[in-house]
Design a protein around this motif. Structure first.
Motif, mmCIF file in Angstrom:
data_model
loop_
_atom_site.group_PDB
_atom_site.id
_atom_site.type_symbol
_atom_site.label_atom_id
_atom_site.label_comp_id
_atom_site.label_asym_id
_atom_site.label_seq_id
_atom_site.Cartn_x
_atom_site.Cartn_y
_atom_site.Cartn_z
ATOM 1 N N CYS A 211 0.856 -1.180 0.000
ATOM 2 C CA CYS A 211 0.000 0.000 0.000
ATOM 3 C C CYS A 211 0.896 1.235 0.000
ATOM 4 O O CYS A 211 1.865 1.303 0.767
ATOM 5 N N TRP B 178 -10.837 1.189 -1.532
ATOM 6 C CA TRP B 178 -9.610 0.923 -0.779
ATOM 7 C C TRP B 178 -8.999 2.200 -0.193
ATOM 8 O O TRP B 178 -8.721 2.267 0.996
ATOM 9 N N THR B 179 -8.784 3.199 -1.035
ATOM 10 C CA THR B 179 -8.017 4.376 -0.642
ATOM 11 C C THR B 179 -8.744 5.166 0.450
ATOM 12 O O THR B 179 -9.867 5.616 0.260
ATOM 13 N N HIS C 226 -4.023 2.234 2.726
ATOM 14 C CA HIS C 226 -4.605 1.438 1.636
ATOM 15 C C HIS C 226 -4.539 2.112 0.270
ATOM 16 O O HIS C 226 -5.320 1.786 -0.629
ATOM 17 N N SER D 18 0.538 5.212 0.407
ATOM 18 C CA SER D 18 -0.413 6.246 0.813
ATOM 19 C C SER D 18 0.307 7.591 0.904
ATOM 20 O O SER D 18 1.140 7.792 1.789
#
Length: 280
Positions: free
Chosen positions: A68, A228-229, A77, A70
């Motif tokens: 992941c 997800w994000t 995520h 970020s």
């Protein structure tokens, strides 16, 4: 049910943790201005393959990547892609995992891309990381799960407030058990909740991933359409740090730290367990 590991199983988790540490080292070197987050994912894939391990992120719930990534206001995520190009002054949290013989490792860190970062960003990462170590130091036999949560929150609340006014301890995500799966019971909050009570008693064989996530503003998050994000709702930048730890009769063993956490836990007066994978 909380999974209790035998010493032999902890050895396998340490092996997986060392692969995660290698991923961190390689991606940290690769996180430079001009690199894409997809580039970092390729670096991680190679490390996993070179160690004969498997990815525990790729395909997890449909997640399409090995790590992941970020960036800035993304808390966790983030999905690596070719469009996200790292810029001078960005911060990025890289969350990585690996599996050895069915046993999992999981850890994350925040990296600074290039130079020229605002002092409050440097302090944000320091506070988040140190709160993690405070939580790890509280992972002692006969303590309760809440003692870890309290140590994390207390450390953060004791720090001078940033120029933005406050640190937001992310509420919707936290740490977790780890072992034959990446995410297992118990769920570990990064703050104290009266509704959750004291939690389990910590005994030898308990393995946890301790992972505070802190922003320069809100504690609230939202999830993008990719499902997800995770971003902060106010756009404030955030930091994420994580290690996987096994509690043993001889103390904590930070499975994903090259030195088992010895250097960072020493100021807390905590002696870590011997490294079961040491060749010395």
């Amino acid at each position: 049910m909380v999974q209790i590991k035998t010493p032999e199983q902890i050895v396998k988790m340490r092996e997986a943790g060392l692969v995660v540490a290698a991923i961190h080292a390689a991606t940290r070197e690769a996180a430079v201005p001009g690199a894409t987050t997809k580039d970092l994912d390729e670096v991680a894939r190679k490390v996993i393959a070179d160690h004969g391990a498997k990815s525990n992120f790729l395909g997890y719930g449909g997640f399409p990547a090995t790590i992941c990534t970020s960036v800035n206001e993304v808390v966790v995520h983030g999905i690596p892609d070719e469009k996200t190009v790292l810029k001078d002054g960005d911060i990025i949290s890289i969350d990585a995992g690996a599996i050895i013989d069915g046993w999992h490792g999981d850890a994350a860190y925040t990296a600074f891309v290039g130079t020229g970062h605002a002092p409050e960003l440097v302090e944000l990462s320091r506070v988040t990381e140190e709160s993690m170590w405070a939580g790890i130091a509280a992972m002692k036999v006969n303590n309760r799960l809440v003692d870890i949560s309290k140590a994390i929150e207390s450390y953060i609340r004791r720090q001078p407030r940033p120029a933005t006014g406050k640190y937001g301890i992310i509420e919707d995500y936290g740490g977790h058990g780890i072992g034959t799966e990446m995410h297992m019971d118990p769920h570990l909050l990064n703050y104290v909740s009266r509704k959750r009570g004291k939690g389990i008693k910590l005994v030898p064989g308990v393995c946890l991933a301790i992972e505070p996530m802190v922003s320069l503003g809100t504690a609230q998050t939202k999830v993008l359409a990719d499902e997800w994000t995770v971003l902060t709702t106010d756009g404030s930048w955030s930091s994420h740090w994580e290690h996987s730890i096994a509690l043993t009769e001889q103390g904590p063993l930070v499975l994903t730290a090259p030195d088992c956490g010895r250097a960072r836990l020493a100021p807390y007066g905590v002696e870590v367990a011997p490294d079961p994978c040491s060749r010395s």
